[in-house]
Design an enzyme around this catalytic site. Structure first.
Site, mmCIF file in Angstrom:
data_model
loop_
_atom_site.group_PDB
_atom_site.id
_atom_site.type_symbol
_atom_site.label_atom_id
_atom_site.label_comp_id
_atom_site.label_asym_id
_atom_site.label_seq_id
_atom_site.Cartn_x
_atom_site.Cartn_y
_atom_site.Cartn_z
ATOM 1 N N ARG A 48 15.960 19.128 20.237
ATOM 2 C CA ARG A 48 14.904 18.194 19.769
ATOM 3 C C ARG A 48 15.513 17.106 18.879
ATOM 4 O O ARG A 48 15.539 17.204 17.646
ATOM 5 C CB ARG A 48 13.840 18.976 18.998
ATOM 6 C CG ARG A 48 12.732 18.110 18.443
ATOM 7 C CD ARG A 48 11.741 17.638 19.461
ATOM 8 N NE ARG A 48 11.093 18.770 20.144
ATOM 9 C CZ ARG A 48 10.489 18.671 21.316
ATOM 10 N NH1 ARG A 48 10.458 17.520 21.945
ATOM 11 N NH2 ARG A 48 9.939 19.744 21.884
ATOM 12 N N ARG A 70 19.379 18.494 30.861
ATOM 13 C CA ARG A 70 19.487 18.597 29.385
ATOM 14 C C ARG A 70 19.650 20.049 28.921
ATOM 15 O O ARG A 70 19.817 20.312 27.740
ATOM 16 C CB ARG A 70 18.277 17.953 28.715
ATOM 17 C CG ARG A 70 16.950 18.652 29.030
ATOM 18 C CD ARG A 70 15.803 18.024 28.291
ATOM 19 N NE ARG A 70 14.533 18.722 28.590
ATOM 20 C CZ ARG A 70 13.432 18.571 27.883
ATOM 21 N NH1 ARG A 70 13.401 17.745 26.850
ATOM 22 N NH2 ARG A 70 12.336 19.245 28.210
ATOM 23 N N HIS A 140 16.304 9.889 26.571
ATOM 24 C CA HIS A 140 15.093 10.179 25.776
ATOM 25 C C HIS A 140 15.421 10.090 24.280
ATOM 26 O O HIS A 140 15.295 11.076 23.549
ATOM 27 C CB HIS A 140 14.637 11.589 26.164
ATOM 28 C CG HIS A 140 13.254 11.963 25.751
ATOM 29 N ND1 HIS A 140 12.844 11.998 24.439
ATOM 30 C CD2 HIS A 140 12.167 12.344 26.480
ATOM 31 C CE1 HIS A 140 11.579 12.398 24.381
ATOM 32 N NE2 HIS A 140 11.156 12.596 25.598
ATOM 33 N N ASP A 185 1.965 8.146 23.978
ATOM 34 C CA ASP A 185 2.820 8.672 25.045
ATOM 35 C C ASP A 185 2.643 7.734 26.242
ATOM 36 O O ASP A 185 1.748 7.921 27.061
ATOM 37 C CB ASP A 185 2.384 10.104 25.394
ATOM 38 C CG ASP A 185 3.373 10.782 26.323
ATOM 39 O OD1 ASP A 185 3.280 12.009 26.480
ATOM 40 O OD2 ASP A 185 4.236 10.082 26.890
ATOM 41 N N GLU A 244 12.484 5.394 24.924
ATOM 42 C CA GLU A 244 13.290 5.933 26.018
ATOM 43 C C GLU A 244 13.427 4.896 27.127
ATOM 44 O O GLU A 244 12.453 4.186 27.431
ATOM 45 C CB GLU A 244 12.593 7.180 26.575
ATOM 46 C CG GLU A 244 12.212 8.193 25.501
ATOM 47 C CD GLU A 244 11.048 9.072 25.905
ATOM 48 O OE1 GLU A 244 10.226 9.423 25.054
ATOM 49 O OE2 GLU A 244 10.946 9.429 27.104
HETATM 50 O O1 TA6 Z 1 8.819 11.198 26.620
HETATM 51 C C1 TA6 Z 1 7.513 11.559 26.476
HETATM 52 C C2 TA6 Z 1 7.332 13.014 26.867
HETATM 53 O O2 TA6 Z 1 7.288 13.151 28.262
HETATM 54 C C3 TA6 Z 1 6.084 13.519 26.188
HETATM 55 O O3 TA6 Z 1 5.051 13.741 27.120
HETATM 56 C C4 TA6 Z 1 6.535 14.780 25.459
HETATM 57 O O4 TA6 Z 1 6.357 15.912 26.278
HETATM 58 C C5 TA6 Z 1 7.994 14.458 25.189
HETATM 59 O O5 TA6 Z 1 8.424 13.828 26.386
HETATM 60 C C6 TA6 Z 1 8.858 15.625 24.757
HETATM 61 O O6 TA6 Z 1 9.039 16.500 25.821
HETATM 62 P P1 TA6 Z 1 9.888 17.849 25.527
HETATM 63 O O7 TA6 Z 1 9.907 18.588 26.830
HETATM 64 O O8 TA6 Z 1 11.262 17.431 25.075
HETATM 65 O O9 TA6 Z 1 9.154 18.549 24.408
#
Ligand code: TA6
Length: 271
Positions: A48, A70, A140, A185, A244
């Site tokens: 994260r 990832r 991301h 989002d 992103e």
């Molecule tokens: O980038 C936006 C997104 O797709 C959100 O919908 C949220 O789920 C975020 O990614 C984080 O996703 P993750 O699977 O890393 O918790």
């Protein structure tokens, strides 16, 4: 983990797990990426923070959310000290019985990370199979902000976006730079310009530019979603925004034996 440092004094740390940039510091040692204090560094888990590599699927779908790249172990396959005072490393991820079970395509992904005044990530996907393949991908990136309400995002003005909070409905853009005061989002398709993140407290500006990628995603989980994320502090949403770059609305096609390359460059304009 691989640590690289440029002659200019900037440093970056990259986990082989996920091919994941987890730290990028400027010559003064200031961290330019956000890493959750509760981030988990375990096999099979996504980290994260930093710059997660999203491949071959963005978001939910037949594969694990955001694909498998990832969460897999990449290999360091090259490193170089370049004449322009930058340093580069290349990590690789290849299809395997495990990935073929998830995604029936033979591929080789090479991730080149170049560090100098900026931090560039370039992803080359080679189709080593006999049939064409299409994939989504994204860098991301998590960016720290002093306070989310004091962050301003330029470069998306007037652009329409797919609102993931409302069933990916296409909504009209707004004339003003984007400021965040609730969960957001959004996938902005076909963004023509670099995106600029401005911190109105420190006056830091980070420019996010992309090559071979059409889309920009803006994400902040805000209060409720932050509470549901174990690897994020309940008030973690106050201190980061994800900007992103990706190929999401229109996946990328690679013919059998062919390759495609895409990338992003992060540059601190003022700090
Ligand atoms: O980038 C936006 C997104 O797709 C959100 O919908 C949220 O789920 C975020 O990614 C984080 O996703 P993750 O699977 O890393 O918790």
């Amino acid at each position: 983990m691989v640590e690289i440092s440029s002659r200019l004094g900037s440093k970056a740390q990259v986990m082989l797990h996920g091919g994941h940039v987890v730290s990028w510091r400027n010559p003064a040692g200031t961290e330019q990426l956000y890493m959750s204090p509760r981030a988990v560094f375990e096999p099979g888990k996504a980290i994260r923070g930093g710059v997660p590599i999203i491949f071959p699927q963005f978001g939910p779908g037949p594969l694990p959310t955001h694909g498998f790249a990832r969460m897999r172990e990449w290999k360091l396959v090259a490193s170089s000290d370049n004449s322009d005072s930058t340093v580069s490393i290349t990590l690789a991820l290849e299809s395997s019985p495990e990935t073929l079970d998830l995604w029936p395509h033979n591929f080789r992904a090479a991730l080149s990370i170049t560090l100098g005044e900026s931090l560039s990530c370039e992803l080359t996907v080679t189709n080593t199979g006999t049939m064409p393949l299409t994939f989504q991908c994204a860098f991301h990136s998590y960016f720290p902000v002093s306070l989310i309400a004091q962050a301003r995002i330029h470069g998306l003005e007037q652009l329409p976006y797919l609102n993931n909070l409302r069933g990916r409905m296409l909504e009209d853009g707004t004339p003003a730079p984007l400021m965040i005061d609730q969960e957001i989002d959004r996938v902005y398709p076909n963004v023509p310009n670099p995106t600029l993140l401005e911190d109105l407290i420190t006056y830091t500006q980070v420019e996010i530019s992309k090559q071979g990628l059409a889309d920009v995603v803006i994400w902040n989980p805000w209060v409720e979603k932050s509470k549901s994320l174990k690897d994020l502090e309940p008030d973690g949403y106050l201190r980061f925004v994800c900007i992103e770059t990706g190929a999401i609305a229109t996946p990328l096609l690679v013919t059998a034996g062919g390759s495609t390359t895409c990338g992003q460059r992060l540059r601190v304009l003022r700090c």
